[in-house]
Write a protein that holds these residues in place. Structure first.
Motif, PDB file in Angstrom:
ATOM      1  N   TRP A 187      -3.603  -1.322   7.802  1.00 35.87           N
ATOM      2  CA  TRP A 187      -3.111  -2.692   7.613  1.00 35.87           C
ATOM      3  C   TRP A 187      -2.251  -3.129   8.796  1.00 35.87           C
ATOM      4  O   TRP A 187      -2.325  -4.274   9.256  1.00 35.87           O
ATOM      5  CB  TRP A 187      -2.312  -2.809   6.315  1.00 35.87           C
ATOM      6  CG  TRP A 187      -3.127  -3.122   5.101  1.00 35.87           C
ATOM      7  CD1 TRP A 187      -3.409  -2.283   4.062  1.00 35.87           C
ATOM      8  CD2 TRP A 187      -3.755  -4.373   4.779  1.00 35.87           C
ATOM      9  NE1 TRP A 187      -4.179  -2.927   3.116  1.00 35.87           N
ATOM     10  CE2 TRP A 187      -4.408  -4.209   3.529  1.00 35.87           C
ATOM     11  CE3 TRP A 187      -3.837  -5.605   5.422  1.00 35.87           C
ATOM     12  CZ2 TRP A 187      -5.119  -5.237   2.923  1.00 35.87           C
ATOM     13  CZ3 TRP A 187      -4.546  -6.631   4.807  1.00 35.87           C
ATOM     14  CH2 TRP A 187      -5.176  -6.452   3.583  1.00 35.87           C
ATOM     15  N   GLY A 231      -0.470   4.925  -0.980  1.00 39.86           N
ATOM     16  CA  GLY A 231      -1.424   5.046   0.114  1.00 39.86           C
ATOM     17  C   GLY A 231      -0.726   5.385   1.418  1.00 39.86           C
ATOM     18  O   GLY A 231       0.451   5.071   1.606  1.00 39.86           O
ATOM     19  N   THR A 270       0.831  -1.205   0.000  1.00 45.98           N
ATOM     20  CA  THR A 270       0.000   0.000   0.000  1.00 45.98           C
ATOM     21  C   THR A 270       0.865   1.254   0.000  1.00 45.98           C
ATOM     22  O   THR A 270       0.587   2.228  -0.708  1.00 45.98           O
ATOM     23  CB  THR A 270      -0.932   0.005   1.227  1.00 45.98           C
ATOM     24  OG1 THR A 270      -1.763  -1.162   1.186  1.00 45.98           O
ATOM     25  CG2 THR A 270      -1.817   1.244   1.250  1.00 45.98           C
TER      26      THR A 270
END
Length: 209
Positions: free
Chosen positions: A117, A110, A105
């Motif tokens: 996460w 992100g 990610t």
């Protein structure tokens, strides 16, 4: 993970957390686990079928299976009265995989979901400790973390995203990280008060999410 799927992941985490806190039984939590688990297996399967070799889509789908298999396993365990140790060790696999998805990610740009996460990795590691290693004293803490993450890492981000209010940024990611560092020790302190009355890992296994 789709916004709709994330919303219902929030619901099942809250329900499972409430179960771990002793408010309901594993059988009470089983139907929602089966519903959400089925959705989190069907959705990525359709994504893979329609991906046409798109690696990004396949990567996103692979993460959904981690949760789908967890919730289906939870629901089946609850209804069939199966032992929980296998689910616990699978949770360790999920926790390690979640760190990998956090890295992926980050590489994709992100920020908020990198922290999310990592928080999911922490939660699934707690499931491993409670179920795989039968650390009974962590049961209520795990339940409190599941409820908190169900709200903060799933339901709220999903709702904000669905309504156009979620804006990914370094600042928001930092807010999430700081909140986690502050809240987790508080939850641990509050839940340790009743540790002596916690149920066994085998008893709580059906409600873990």
């Amino acid at each position: 993970m789709s916004d709709i799927g994330l919303l219902y992941v929030g619901a099942v985490l809250i329900i499972n957390g409430v179960m771990l806190l002793g408010v309901m039984t594993g059988r009470d939590a089983a139907p929602l686990n089966l519903f959400v688990g089925a959705m989190q297996v069907f959705t990525p399967t359709m994504m893979v079928v329609g991906a046409q070799g798109d690696d990004a889509v396949i990567l996103a789908a692979s993460g959904l299976y981690l949760f789908g298999f967890t919730y289906l396993w939870v629901g089946i365990n609850a209804l069939a009265g199966l032992p929980a140790r296998g689910l616990g060790w699978f949770s360790l696999f999920v926790a390690v995989a979640a760190i990998g998805f956090a890295g992926a990610t980050w590489a994709q740009g992100g920020r908020v979901f990198v922290v999310i996460w990592i928080l999911w990795a922490v939660l699934w590691m707690l499931f491993f400790l409670v179920l795989g290693l039968e650390k009974q004293g962590l049961t209520r803490f795990t339940g409190a973390v599941a409820v908190t993450e169900g709200i903060g890492t799933a339901a709220i981000p999903a709702w904000l995203s669905l309504t156009g209010g979620l804006r990914d940024s370094d600042t928001l990611a930092l807010v999430y990280a700081v909140a986690a560092v502050l809240v987790l020790p508080i939850l641990y302190a509050l839940t340790r008060v009743r540790t002596a009355g916690s149920s066994s890992a085998e008893a709580v296994a059906p409600g873990v999410g």
